[in-house]
Design a protein around this motif. Structure first.
Motif, PDB file in Angstrom:
ATOM      1  N   HIS A   1       0.843  -1.198   0.000  1.00  0.00           N
ATOM      2  CA  HIS A   1       0.000   0.000   0.000  1.00  0.00           C
ATOM      3  C   HIS A   1       0.878   1.247   0.000  1.00  0.00           C
ATOM      4  O   HIS A   1       0.634   2.197  -0.737  1.00  0.00           O
ATOM      5  CB  HIS A   1      -0.941   0.009   1.196  1.00  0.00           C
ATOM      6  CG  HIS A   1      -1.794   1.224   1.247  1.00  0.00           C
ATOM      7  ND1 HIS A   1      -1.476   2.309   2.044  1.00  0.00           N
ATOM      8  CD2 HIS A   1      -2.932   1.548   0.596  1.00  0.00           C
ATOM      9  CE1 HIS A   1      -2.386   3.247   1.881  1.00  0.00           C
ATOM     10  NE2 HIS A   1      -3.286   2.818   1.005  1.00  0.00           N
ATOM     11  N   ARG A   2       1.922   1.229   0.796  1.00  0.00           N
ATOM     12  CA  ARG A   2       2.840   2.376   0.870  1.00  0.00           C
ATOM     13  C   ARG A   2       3.552   2.596  -0.468  1.00  0.00           C
ATOM     14  O   ARG A   2       3.688   3.721  -0.939  1.00  0.00           O
ATOM     15  CB  ARG A   2       3.860   2.164   1.998  1.00  0.00           C
ATOM     16  CG  ARG A   2       4.819   3.314   2.155  1.00  0.00           C
ATOM     17  CD  ARG A   2       4.096   4.584   2.593  1.00  0.00           C
ATOM     18  NE  ARG A   2       5.026   5.675   2.600  1.00  0.00           N
ATOM     19  CZ  ARG A   2       4.895   6.772   1.838  1.00  0.00           C
ATOM     20  NH1 ARG A   2       3.862   6.911   1.039  1.00  0.00           N
ATOM     21  NH2 ARG A   2       5.783   7.716   1.889  1.00  0.00           N
ATOM     22  N   ILE A   3       4.004   1.520  -1.083  1.00  0.00           N
ATOM     23  CA  ILE A   3       4.685   1.633  -2.375  1.00  0.00           C
ATOM     24  C   ILE A   3       3.736   2.174  -3.435  1.00  0.00           C
ATOM     25  O   ILE A   3       4.087   3.071  -4.207  1.00  0.00           O
ATOM     26  CB  ILE A   3       5.256   0.263  -2.803  1.00  0.00           C
ATOM     27  CG1 ILE A   3       6.396  -0.134  -1.867  1.00  0.00           C
ATOM     28  CG2 ILE A   3       5.731   0.295  -4.252  1.00  0.00           C
ATOM     29  CD1 ILE A   3       6.821  -1.583  -1.999  1.00  0.00           C
ATOM     30  N   VAL A   4       2.513   1.635  -3.464  1.00  0.00           N
ATOM     31  CA  VAL A   4       1.522   2.069  -4.455  1.00  0.00           C
ATOM     32  C   VAL A   4       1.187   3.542  -4.270  1.00  0.00           C
ATOM     33  O   VAL A   4       1.167   4.306  -5.237  1.00  0.00           O
ATOM     34  CB  VAL A   4       0.246   1.195  -4.378  1.00  0.00           C
ATOM     35  CG1 VAL A   4      -0.903   1.823  -5.140  1.00  0.00           C
ATOM     36  CG2 VAL A   4       0.538  -0.206  -4.907  1.00  0.00           C
ATOM     37  N   THR A   5       0.944   3.970  -3.033  1.00  0.00           N
ATOM     38  CA  THR A   5       0.600   5.376  -2.822  1.00  0.00           C
ATOM     39  C   THR A   5       1.780   6.293  -3.153  1.00  0.00           C
ATOM     40  O   THR A   5       1.581   7.378  -3.695  1.00  0.00           O
ATOM     41  CB  THR A   5       0.103   5.653  -1.388  1.00  0.00           C
ATOM     42  OG1 THR A   5       1.083   5.220  -0.440  1.00  0.00           O
ATOM     43  CG2 THR A   5      -1.214   4.949  -1.122  1.00  0.00           C
ATOM     44  N   LEU A   6       2.999   5.854  -2.862  1.00  0.00           N
ATOM     45  CA  LEU A   6       4.173   6.653  -3.223  1.00  0.00           C
ATOM     46  C   LEU A   6       4.280   6.795  -4.739  1.00  0.00           C
ATOM     47  O   LEU A   6       4.499   7.893  -5.259  1.00  0.00           O
ATOM     48  CB  LEU A   6       5.443   6.018  -2.664  1.00  0.00           C
ATOM     49  CG  LEU A   6       6.754   6.723  -3.004  1.00  0.00           C
ATOM     50  CD1 LEU A   6       6.773   8.132  -2.427  1.00  0.00           C
ATOM     51  CD2 LEU A   6       7.931   5.913  -2.501  1.00  0.00           C
ATOM     52  N   MET A   7       4.082   5.695  -5.462  1.00  0.00           N
ATOM     53  CA  MET A   7       4.140   5.762  -6.926  1.00  0.00           C
ATOM     54  C   MET A   7       3.020   6.639  -7.479  1.00  0.00           C
ATOM     55  O   MET A   7       3.218   7.387  -8.436  1.00  0.00           O
ATOM     56  CB  MET A   7       4.088   4.358  -7.517  1.00  0.00           C
ATOM     57  CG  MET A   7       5.374   3.572  -7.285  1.00  0.00           C
ATOM     58  SD  MET A   7       5.333   1.906  -7.988  1.00  0.00           S
ATOM     59  CE  MET A   7       5.406   2.286  -9.743  1.00  0.00           C
ATOM     60  N   GLN A   8       1.841   6.572  -6.868  1.00  0.00           N
ATOM     61  CA  GLN A   8       0.724   7.421  -7.311  1.00  0.00           C
ATOM     62  C   GLN A   8       1.037   8.893  -7.065  1.00  0.00           C
ATOM     63  O   GLN A   8       0.786   9.743  -7.925  1.00  0.00           O
ATOM     64  CB  GLN A   8      -0.565   7.028  -6.589  1.00  0.00           C
ATOM     65  CG  GLN A   8      -1.131   5.707  -7.028  1.00  0.00           C
ATOM     66  CD  GLN A   8      -2.273   5.235  -6.155  1.00  0.00           C
ATOM     67  OE1 GLN A   8      -2.349   5.533  -4.963  1.00  0.00           O
ATOM     68  NE2 GLN A   8      -3.184   4.475  -6.738  1.00  0.00           N
ATOM     69  N   GLN A   9       1.584   9.208  -5.909  1.00  0.00           N
ATOM     70  CA  GLN A   9       1.921  10.591  -5.590  1.00  0.00           C
ATOM     71  C   GLN A   9       2.995  11.128  -6.537  1.00  0.00           C
ATOM     72  O   GLN A   9       2.894  12.258  -7.024  1.00  0.00           O
ATOM     73  CB  GLN A   9       2.408  10.695  -4.143  1.00  0.00           C
ATOM     74  CG  GLN A   9       1.328  10.458  -3.122  1.00  0.00           C
ATOM     75  CD  GLN A   9       1.890  10.212  -1.730  1.00  0.00           C
ATOM     76  OE1 GLN A   9       3.098  10.134  -1.524  1.00  0.00           O
ATOM     77  NE2 GLN A   9       0.996  10.052  -0.762  1.00  0.00           N
ATOM     78  N   GLN A  10       4.012  10.332  -6.809  1.00  0.00           N
ATOM     79  CA  GLN A  10       5.071  10.773  -7.705  1.00  0.00           C
ATOM     80  C   GLN A  10       4.551  10.921  -9.129  1.00  0.00           C
ATOM     81  O   GLN A  10       4.962  11.827  -9.847  1.00  0.00           O
ATOM     82  CB  GLN A  10       6.257   9.821  -7.652  1.00  0.00           C
ATOM     83  CG  GLN A  10       7.032   9.899  -6.352  1.00  0.00           C
ATOM     84  CD  GLN A  10       7.535  11.305  -6.069  1.00  0.00           C
ATOM     85  OE1 GLN A  10       7.007  12.003  -5.212  1.00  0.00           O
ATOM     86  NE2 GLN A  10       8.548  11.728  -6.780  1.00  0.00           N
ATOM     87  N   ALA A  11       3.641  10.044  -9.547  1.00  0.00           N
ATOM     88  CA  ALA A  11       3.043  10.177 -10.881  1.00  0.00           C
ATOM     89  C   ALA A  11       2.306  11.511 -10.974  1.00  0.00           C
ATOM     90  O   ALA A  11       2.379  12.201 -11.994  1.00  0.00           O
ATOM     91  CB  ALA A  11       2.094   9.011 -11.162  1.00  0.00           C
ATOM     92  N   GLU A  12       1.619  11.883  -9.910  1.00  0.00           N
ATOM     93  CA  GLU A  12       0.900  13.157  -9.896  1.00  0.00           C
ATOM     94  C   GLU A  12       1.878  14.322 -10.002  1.00  0.00           C
ATOM     95  O   GLU A  12       1.650  15.268 -10.762  1.00  0.00           O
ATOM     96  CB  GLU A  12       0.070  13.278  -8.618  1.00  0.00           C
ATOM     97  CG  GLU A  12      -0.771  14.522  -8.566  1.00  0.00           C
ATOM     98  CD  GLU A  12      -1.620  14.605  -7.303  1.00  0.00           C
ATOM     99  OE1 GLU A  12      -1.850  15.732  -6.841  1.00  0.00           O
ATOM    100  OE2 GLU A  12      -2.044  13.557  -6.797  1.00  0.00           O
ATOM    101  N   VAL A  13       2.980  14.260  -9.264  1.00  0.00           N
ATOM    102  CA  VAL A  13       3.987  15.326  -9.295  1.00  0.00           C
ATOM    103  C   VAL A  13       4.548  15.494 -10.704  1.00  0.00           C
ATOM    104  O   VAL A  13       4.738  16.606 -11.187  1.00  0.00           O
ATOM    105  CB  VAL A  13       5.131  15.034  -8.291  1.00  0.00           C
ATOM    106  CG1 VAL A  13       6.311  15.965  -8.519  1.00  0.00           C
ATOM    107  CG2 VAL A  13       4.630  15.145  -6.865  1.00  0.00           C
ATOM    108  N   PHE A  14       4.792  14.378 -11.394  1.00  0.00           N
ATOM    109  CA  PHE A  14       5.368  14.422 -12.734  1.00  0.00           C
ATOM    110  C   PHE A  14       4.310  14.487 -13.831  1.00  0.00           C
ATOM    111  O   PHE A  14       4.622  14.381 -15.007  1.00  0.00           O
ATOM    112  CB  PHE A  14       6.275  13.205 -12.967  1.00  0.00           C
ATOM    113  CG  PHE A  14       7.575  13.299 -12.234  1.00  0.00           C
ATOM    114  CD1 PHE A  14       8.650  13.973 -12.782  1.00  0.00           C
ATOM    115  CD2 PHE A  14       7.723  12.720 -10.986  1.00  0.00           C
ATOM    116  CE1 PHE A  14       9.849  14.060 -12.110  1.00  0.00           C
ATOM    117  CE2 PHE A  14       8.921  12.805 -10.300  1.00  0.00           C
ATOM    118  CZ  PHE A  14       9.986  13.479 -10.862  1.00  0.00           C
TER     119      PHE A  14
END
Length: 112
Positions: free
Chosen positions: A80-93
């Motif tokens: 869950h932590r990895i998925v949310t981190l990847m989602q947040q970074q996708a949003e940033v980029f």
């Protein structure tokens, strides 16, 4: 909570003030521009990594629902932590979640 601080990059020869995940964005943009990896390779890597992480995450959810041991719950929460981190970074980029294989990932599945 957002934070504000100074960062100095000697190879850039500048100092700049940044807030929160803006640091990740700026460093990523800088490194991407210096990186000689082709866009096709980068996109393929991102899509494959996202698809694999999603598969493992869904598997961990299934295992956690079947066997509610502390290990399986912790394993699922790590994904869950990895998925949310990847989602947040996708949003940033400004990357669409579909482009990294997360378009149909059911967020609420982590909390059943």
């Amino acid at each position: 909570m957002a934070f504000s601080t100074w960062f100095s990059f000697s190879d850039l020869g500048v100092k700049f003030e940044c807030i929160g995940s803006v640091v990740s964005y700026l460093i990523g943009r800088y490194m991407h521009s210096r990186n000689n990896m082709s866009n096709d390779k980068f996109e393929s890597y991102s899509r494959d990594l996202g698809t694999l992480v999603k598969e493992y995450a869904l598997e961990s959810i299934s295992e956690s629902n079947t066997d509610k041991s502390d290990f399986n719950t912790g394993y699922m929460m790590a994904f869950h932590r990895i998925v949310t981190l990847m989602q947040q970074q996708a949003e940033v980029f400004e990357i669409d979640l579909k482009d990294i294989g997360f378009g149909d990932l059911p967020e609420d599945e982590f909390f059943n």
